[in-house]
Design a protein around this motif. Structure first.
Motif, short mmCIF file in Angstrom:
data_model
loop_
_atom_site.label_atom_id
_atom_site.label_comp_id
_atom_site.label_asym_id
_atom_site.label_seq_id
_atom_site.Cartn_x
_atom_site.Cartn_y
_atom_site.Cartn_z
N GLU A 42 34.84 52.31 31.26
CA GLU A 42 33.88 51.47 31.99
C GLU A 42 34.59 50.45 32.87
O GLU A 42 34.20 50.21 34.03
CB GLU A 42 32.96 50.76 31.00
N ALA A 43 35.67 49.85 32.35
CA ALA A 43 36.43 48.86 33.14
C ALA A 43 37.06 49.52 34.35
O ALA A 43 37.03 48.96 35.47
CB ALA A 43 37.50 48.22 32.26
N THR A 44 37.63 50.71 34.16
CA THR A 44 38.26 51.41 35.29
C THR A 44 37.23 51.74 36.36
O THR A 44 37.47 51.56 37.57
CB THR A 44 38.93 52.70 34.79
N ALA A 45 36.08 52.24 35.92
CA ALA A 45 35.04 52.58 36.89
C ALA A 45 34.53 51.34 37.62
O ALA A 45 34.34 51.35 38.85
CB ALA A 45 33.90 53.29 36.17
N THR A 46 34.35 50.23 36.89
CA THR A 46 33.83 49.00 37.50
C THR A 46 34.83 48.42 38.49
O THR A 46 34.47 48.02 39.62
CB THR A 46 33.50 47.98 36.40
N VAL A 47 36.11 48.34 38.09
CA VAL A 47 37.13 47.77 38.97
C VAL A 47 37.32 48.65 40.20
O VAL A 47 37.46 48.15 41.34
CB VAL A 47 38.45 47.59 38.21
N THR A 48 37.31 49.96 40.00
CA THR A 48 37.47 50.87 41.14
C THR A 48 36.31 50.71 42.13
O THR A 48 36.51 50.67 43.36
CB THR A 48 37.53 52.33 40.64
N GLU A 49 35.12 50.59 41.60
CA GLU A 49 33.96 50.41 42.48
C GLU A 49 34.02 49.06 43.21
O GLU A 49 33.67 48.96 44.39
CB GLU A 49 32.68 50.50 41.64
N ALA A 50 34.51 48.03 42.48
CA ALA A 50 34.60 46.69 43.10
C ALA A 50 35.59 46.71 44.26
O ALA A 50 35.33 46.15 45.34
CB ALA A 50 35.00 45.66 42.06
N PHE A 51 36.75 47.32 44.06
CA PHE A 51 37.73 47.38 45.14
C PHE A 51 37.27 48.28 46.27
O PHE A 51 37.68 48.10 47.42
CB PHE A 51 39.08 47.87 44.59
N ALA A 52 36.43 49.25 45.96
CA ALA A 52 35.95 50.14 47.02
C ALA A 52 34.87 49.49 47.88
O ALA A 52 34.73 49.84 49.06
CB ALA A 52 35.42 51.44 46.39
N THR A 53 34.16 48.52 47.34
CA THR A 53 33.03 47.92 48.07
C THR A 53 33.33 46.52 48.58
O THR A 53 32.74 46.09 49.58
CB THR A 53 31.81 47.87 47.14
N ASP A 54 34.25 45.79 47.94
CA ASP A 54 34.53 44.39 48.32
C ASP A 54 35.75 44.36 49.24
O ASP A 54 36.86 44.75 48.83
CB ASP A 54 34.76 43.56 47.07
N LYS A 55 35.56 43.89 50.49
CA LYS A 55 36.66 43.83 51.45
C LYS A 55 37.69 42.78 51.07
O LYS A 55 38.88 42.93 51.32
CB LYS A 55 36.12 43.55 52.85
N LYS A 56 37.23 41.67 50.47
CA LYS A 56 38.16 40.61 50.07
C LYS A 56 39.14 41.13 49.02
O LYS A 56 40.33 40.84 49.06
CB LYS A 56 37.39 39.42 49.52
N LEU A 57 38.63 41.90 48.08
CA LEU A 57 39.51 42.47 47.05
C LEU A 57 40.49 43.46 47.66
O LEU A 57 41.67 43.51 47.28
CB LEU A 57 38.67 43.16 45.96
N LYS A 58 40.02 44.24 48.63
CA LYS A 58 40.93 45.17 49.29
C LYS A 58 42.05 44.43 49.99
O LYS A 58 43.22 44.79 49.91
CB LYS A 58 40.16 46.02 50.30
N LYS A 59 41.67 43.32 50.75
CA LYS A 59 42.66 42.56 51.49
C LYS A 59 43.64 41.88 50.54
O LYS A 59 44.85 41.87 50.76
CB LYS A 59 41.97 41.51 52.36
N ALA A 60 43.13 41.36 49.41
CA ALA A 60 44.00 40.70 48.45
C ALA A 60 44.97 41.70 47.82
O ALA A 60 46.16 41.41 47.62
CB ALA A 60 43.16 40.02 47.36
N ALA A 61 44.49 42.89 47.51
CA ALA A 61 45.36 43.91 46.92
C ALA A 61 46.41 44.36 47.92
O ALA A 61 47.58 44.55 47.58
CB ALA A 61 44.51 45.10 46.47
#
Length: 295
Positions: free
Chosen positions: A201-220
């Motif tokens: 569940e954590a993997t799916a949630t984090v993966t979805e968050a990084f796929a939808t949130d641009k701020k998280l993508k930029k930070a990563a």
């Protein structure tokens, strides 16, 4: 005269052929003895006429001298009976001289064969009696053997009874250990399943968050570039996102009443233990409340 001539002819034939007079065979129903096997040495004979040592040809004048008064006084009448007797004597002499040895050998072989058969039969009887004697001697200690067997049987039964007192306790201990190991295994399985479910569940949630949130993508992306350039390592956005998810999950779990889920898991575990106890024919059963019921 005729009788003397016959005697002389018979002795002459025996001497010329070298055939010994047949001797009587001794038949008996016992094992042959050494002293019977040895032939008795014949007594020494002087030979000659009537064993006197005189020549056998003296029988001719003696026969003629004796025949004169016999014929003169008609004490012996020469007729057809004399001729018949002469022919019979000649036949006997010829048979004895020509076939006496063969007849003797034939009778002797039959006697030896008969004696051999008797001895073999006696040997078999003696062997059977000896075996029976050995069997009877071996059975003399039969009473002692049975007494020893009974003593060993009593000791064995006593040991079995002593072991029978302990065996149910040992079986009960083994069965209880089996149930306890099952409980530990089920708890480990539930814990492992919970961990796997949370991680998925954590993997799916984090993966979805990084796929939808641009701020998280930029930070990563910034964190990855900084790490490649060797600059100062900042906070890992992925780890931070996982940590935030786990904290939120823990807070949510603390607010939810887990009694219903635990009761469901406990009921399933008790049902499984009861099924195992019945299938393995254990000494007890487990009811829905978790109480052990002895059979």
């Amino acid at each position: 005269m005729l009788r003397a001539a016959t005697t002389v002819a018979r002795r002459t034939a025996l001497s010329s052929r070298g055939v010994a007079a047949p001797r009587a065979m001794a038949f008996h129903a016992s094992a042959p003895r050494d002293e019977e096997a040895k032939e008795t040495a014949p007594a020494p004979s002087k030979g000659g006429l009537f064993g006197t040592g005189l020549s056998e040809y003296f029988a001719i004048p003696i026969g003629m001298t004796a025949a004169v008064p016999l014929l003169k006084l008609d004490l012996y009448v020469v007729n057809e009976e004399t001729q018949l007797a002469a022919v019979f004597v000649a036949f006997c002499v010829a048979l004895w001289s020509q076939g006496g040895e063969a007849i003797y050998n034939s009778l002797d072989e039959k006697a030896k064969a008969l004696l051999k058969e008797h001895n073999e039969a006696e040997y078999k009887v003696i062997s059977a009696l000896e075996q029976k004697l050995d069997f009877l001697k071996a059975n003399q200690n039969m009473v002692n053997d049975f007494e020893a067997i009974n003593s060993i049987r009593e000791d064995s039964y006593a040991k079995l009874n002593a072991a029978g007192v302990i065996k149910p306790k040992h079986d009960f201990k083994v069965q209880v250990e089996r149930i306890l190991n099952m409980i530990a295994q089920e708890e480990a399985n539930v814990t492992e399943k919970t961990k796997i479910a949370i991680m998925q569940e954590a993997t799916a949630t984090v993966t979805e968050a990084f796929a939808t949130d641009k701020k998280l993508k930029k930070a990563a992306l910034d964190a990855a570039i900084a790490q490649i350039k060797g600059g100062a390592a900042g906070t890992d956005p992925v780890a931070a996102e996982f940590s935030r998810f786990l904290k939120a999950k823990a807070e949510a779990a603390s607010k939810v009443d887990a009694g219903a889920e635990e009761a469901e898991q406990r009921a399933a575990l008790l049902a499984k233990m009861s099924a195992v106890a019945k299938s393995e024919n254990m000494m007890f059963d487990i009811d829905a409340s978790g109480k052990f019921i002895m059979k």
